[in-house]
Design a protein around this motif. Sequence first.
Motif, PDB file in Angstrom:
ATOM      1  N   ILE A 228       0.837  -1.199   0.000  1.00  0.00           N
ATOM      2  CA  ILE A 228       0.000   0.000   0.000  1.00  0.00           C
ATOM      3  C   ILE A 228       0.873   1.251   0.000  1.00  0.00           C
ATOM      4  CG2 ILE A 228      -1.886  -1.133   1.254  1.00  0.00           C
ATOM      5  CD1 ILE A 228      -0.859   0.226   3.805  1.00  0.00           C
ATOM      6  N   THR A 229       0.236   2.402  -0.133  1.00  0.00           N
ATOM      7  CA  THR A 229       0.886   3.685   0.129  1.00  0.00           C
ATOM      8  C   THR A 229       0.611   4.052   1.581  1.00  0.00           C
ATOM      9  OG1 THR A 229       0.577   4.417  -2.160  1.00  0.00           O
ATOM     10  CG2 THR A 229       1.002   6.118  -0.507  1.00  0.00           C
ATOM     11  N   ALA A 230       1.660   4.278   2.359  1.00  0.00           N
ATOM     12  CA  ALA A 230       1.520   4.568   3.790  1.00  0.00           C
ATOM     13  C   ALA A 230       1.617   6.070   4.024  1.00  0.00           C
ATOM     14  CB  ALA A 230       2.600   3.838   4.581  1.00  0.00           C
ATOM     15  N   ILE A 231       0.542   6.645   4.554  1.00  0.00           N
ATOM     16  CA  ILE A 231       0.427   8.090   4.747  1.00  0.00           C
ATOM     17  C   ILE A 231       0.416   8.413   6.241  1.00  0.00           C
ATOM     18  CG2 ILE A 231      -1.075  10.096   4.406  1.00  0.00           C
ATOM     19  CD1 ILE A 231       0.137   9.201   1.804  1.00  0.00           C
ATOM     20  N   ASP A 232       1.161   9.435   6.606  1.00  0.00           N
ATOM     21  CA  ASP A 232       1.259   9.852   8.004  1.00  0.00           C
ATOM     22  C   ASP A 232       0.212  10.924   8.302  1.00  0.00           C
ATOM     23  OD1 ASP A 232       2.183  10.159  10.579  1.00  0.00           O
ATOM     24  OD2 ASP A 232       4.042  11.190  10.035  1.00  0.00           O
ATOM     25  N   ILE A 233      -0.638  10.671   9.304  1.00  0.00           N
ATOM     26  CA  ILE A 233      -1.608  11.662   9.757  1.00  0.00           C
ATOM     27  C   ILE A 233      -1.218  12.096  11.162  1.00  0.00           C
ATOM     28  CG2 ILE A 233      -3.245   9.975  10.728  1.00  0.00           C
ATOM     29  CD1 ILE A 233      -5.522  11.819   9.719  1.00  0.00           C
ATOM     30  N   TYR A 234      -1.459  13.364  11.473  1.00  0.00           N
ATOM     31  CA  TYR A 234      -1.041  13.907  12.776  1.00  0.00           C
ATOM     32  C   TYR A 234      -2.219  14.555  13.488  1.00  0.00           C
ATOM     33  CZ  TYR A 234       1.317  16.848  16.234  1.00  0.00           C
ATOM     34  OH  TYR A 234       1.704  17.454  17.402  1.00  0.00           O
ATOM     35  N   GLY A 235      -2.248  14.350  14.771  1.00  0.00           N
ATOM     36  CA  GLY A 235      -3.236  15.020  15.603  1.00  0.00           C
ATOM     37  C   GLY A 235      -2.952  14.707  17.050  1.00  0.00           C
ATOM     38  N   LEU A 236      -3.572  15.430  17.938  1.00  0.00           N
ATOM     39  CA  LEU A 236      -3.474  15.112  19.345  1.00  0.00           C
ATOM     40  C   LEU A 236      -4.775  15.524  20.009  1.00  0.00           C
ATOM     41  CD1 LEU A 236      -0.956  17.636  20.970  1.00  0.00           C
ATOM     42  CD2 LEU A 236      -1.620  17.747  18.594  1.00  0.00           C
ATOM     43  N   SER A 237      -5.162  14.759  21.017  1.00  0.00           N
ATOM     44  CA  SER A 237      -6.487  14.928  21.619  1.00  0.00           C
ATOM     45  C   SER A 237      -6.718  16.348  22.097  1.00  0.00           C
ATOM     46  CB  SER A 237      -6.656  13.961  22.797  1.00  0.00           C
ATOM     47  OG  SER A 237      -6.583  12.628  22.359  1.00  0.00           O
ATOM     48  N   GLU A 238      -5.694  16.952  22.714  1.00  0.00           N
ATOM     49  CA  GLU A 238      -5.887  18.285  23.290  1.00  0.00           C
ATOM     50  C   GLU A 238      -6.234  19.322  22.227  1.00  0.00           C
ATOM     51  OE1 GLU A 238      -3.149  15.827  25.766  1.00  0.00           O
ATOM     52  OE2 GLU A 238      -3.202  16.394  23.659  1.00  0.00           O
ATOM     53  N   ILE A 239      -5.707  19.145  21.017  1.00  0.00           N
ATOM     54  CA  ILE A 239      -5.948  20.121  19.952  1.00  0.00           C
ATOM     55  C   ILE A 239      -7.228  19.814  19.193  1.00  0.00           C
ATOM     56  CG2 ILE A 239      -5.010  21.069  17.790  1.00  0.00           C
ATOM     57  CD1 ILE A 239      -3.605  22.011  20.331  1.00  0.00           C
ATOM     58  N   MET A 240      -7.505  18.550  18.927  1.00  0.00           N
ATOM     59  CA  MET A 240      -8.742  18.141  18.258  1.00  0.00           C
ATOM     60  C   MET A 240      -8.861  16.627  18.207  1.00  0.00           C
ATOM     61  SD  MET A 240     -10.101  18.990  14.373  1.00  0.00           S
ATOM     62  CE  MET A 240      -8.884  17.945  13.557  1.00  0.00           C
ATOM     63  N   GLY A 241      -7.747  15.957  17.890  1.00  0.00           N
ATOM     64  CA  GLY A 241      -7.726  14.546  17.558  1.00  0.00           C
ATOM     65  C   GLY A 241      -7.073  14.416  16.200  1.00  0.00           C
ATOM     66  N   PRO A 242      -7.216  13.282  15.514  1.00  0.00           N
ATOM     67  CA  PRO A 242      -6.607  13.150  14.185  1.00  0.00           C
ATOM     68  C   PRO A 242      -7.183  14.193  13.233  1.00  0.00           C
ATOM     69  CG  PRO A 242      -8.247  11.427  14.561  1.00  0.00           C
ATOM     70  CD  PRO A 242      -8.040  12.117  15.873  1.00  0.00           C
ATOM     71  N   GLY A 243      -6.361  14.623  12.272  1.00  0.00           N
ATOM     72  CA  GLY A 243      -6.847  15.569  11.276  1.00  0.00           C
ATOM     73  C   GLY A 243      -6.234  16.940  11.356  1.00  0.00           C
ATOM     74  N   VAL A 244      -5.302  17.146  12.290  1.00  0.00           N
ATOM     75  CA  VAL A 244      -4.633  18.450  12.380  1.00  0.00           C
ATOM     76  C   VAL A 244      -3.719  18.652  11.176  1.00  0.00           C
ATOM     77  CG1 VAL A 244      -3.024  19.843  13.755  1.00  0.00           C
ATOM     78  CG2 VAL A 244      -4.793  18.479  14.900  1.00  0.00           C
ATOM     79  N   ALA A 245      -3.085  17.555  10.726  1.00  0.00           N
ATOM     80  CA  ALA A 245      -2.175  17.637   9.578  1.00  0.00           C
ATOM     81  C   ALA A 245      -2.044  16.262   8.940  1.00  0.00           C
ATOM     82  CB  ALA A 245      -0.802  18.155  10.017  1.00  0.00           C
ATOM     83  N   ILE A 246      -1.669  16.248   7.666  1.00  0.00           N
ATOM     84  CA  ILE A 246      -1.473  14.970   6.970  1.00  0.00           C
ATOM     85  C   ILE A 246      -0.550  15.167   5.775  1.00  0.00           C
ATOM     86  CG2 ILE A 246      -3.394  15.182   5.324  1.00  0.00           C
ATOM     87  CD1 ILE A 246      -3.947  12.135   5.960  1.00  0.00           C
ATOM     88  N   GLU A 247       0.149  14.092   5.407  1.00  0.00           N
ATOM     89  CA  GLU A 247       0.888  14.075   4.154  1.00  0.00           C
ATOM     90  C   GLU A 247      -0.092  13.976   2.985  1.00  0.00           C
ATOM     91  OE1 GLU A 247       4.948  11.623   5.149  1.00  0.00           O
ATOM     92  OE2 GLU A 247       3.117  10.484   4.854  1.00  0.00           O
TER      93      GLU A 247
END
Length: 434
Positions: A228-247
Amino acid sequence: MIYDVKNETLPREDMEALQLRRLKSLCERVYANVPFYKKKFDEKGVKPQDIKTLKDVSLLPFTVKQDLRDQYPFGMFAVPKDQIVRIHSSSGTTGTATVVGYTKRDIENWGELVARCMMAAGASAADTVHNAYGYGLFTGGLGAHYGAEALGATVVPMSGGSTRRQVTLLKDFAPDVICCTPSYALFLAETGLEMGIDIRELPLRIGIFGAEPWTNEMRADIEKKLGITAIDIYGLSEIMGPGVAIECAAAQDGLHIQEDHFLAETIDPVSGEPVGPGEEGELVFTTLTKEGIPLIRYRTRDLTTLNYTPCKCGRTTVRMRRVTGRSDDMLIIRGVNVFPSQIESILIDTEGLTPHYQLIIERQGNLDTLEVQVEVNEALFSDEIKSLQRVESKVMKNIKEFLGVTAKVKLVEPKSIERSLGKAKRIIDNRHKD
């Protein structure tokens, strides 16, 4: 494809104007509605009206995780409780849990931002998404779920655990996208082979992985073993959760930060002073649109760089380098700074070793010791003892040569290190145990 062309391709001048308007409004809201922030602002001698440019964000106080713990459970909320429609929380395994509240608009924004991320990763409304992030108080499961639905995709809400059943459903439901931690993706591939199912032969084409740091070497291993193509997603609970940033799938060169919702800075983790674009620093976020629990200059402890060059995918949002270490994740062994990700890179580059490892730190007298336990693959395990000893010596030499620290290396048999259904437990620090 771009999910929100207007906001993901704003010229820098327009983005900064939008951020400034939202920052001013945010400061007024938290000063009026959150006693914690009114006190913090007053202690620094700053008022909301002092924010006249984006650079003035440096006048504002930092927020750290301990502040959220000290205000447990609802002291950081900026709206009345009857406007909160959902609560998420950390596990609290290292202290009091941090609590995050969401208004209806927060939930809608979250879904839209994760949908943006999924499209950037190459997903579309025609896809089926196998969601193996844990559902519940952890933000990963429901965050990915709402994002996939906002995208219009079909969601398989698998959650964590039941690994053999997960593999069966990957075969039977034939999803196009999987969401989970990177270490769990490798566990799925391993389990699949035990069951006679090679995930590389399934229709799965995209993996969206987050919730733990991972290296480019691990990315290559995942792409090879799952096809597959492996994509890095970034987030943290305090800010929102997943979806703050992504490749984005077009470049896989840094993660696009959703700048219309999050103002990003990098600072020197010791002095707290800003560092320039391209210089490594601690990532700091200010939530520009959150209503339930807006945060001012939240110190993530994640180390990265910021790149403001527009990407070839067409997005103009700033990109953060992939996070492979945290300032509070750093080990100090006999005065040498070591990040687990640095050791991981050496292990994955060594033929015969797997990405499953643990770092065990002990104190003998006044000296710290580091033992690296790493699983070998079946081929190496069945080899003669001299071969195993040569690999151990090679890894010890490379750790000493590249990182400057002496470590004992212990090769262990396949599948002997406990698999995690969520974040992998890499470090066992016994120095402070009685």
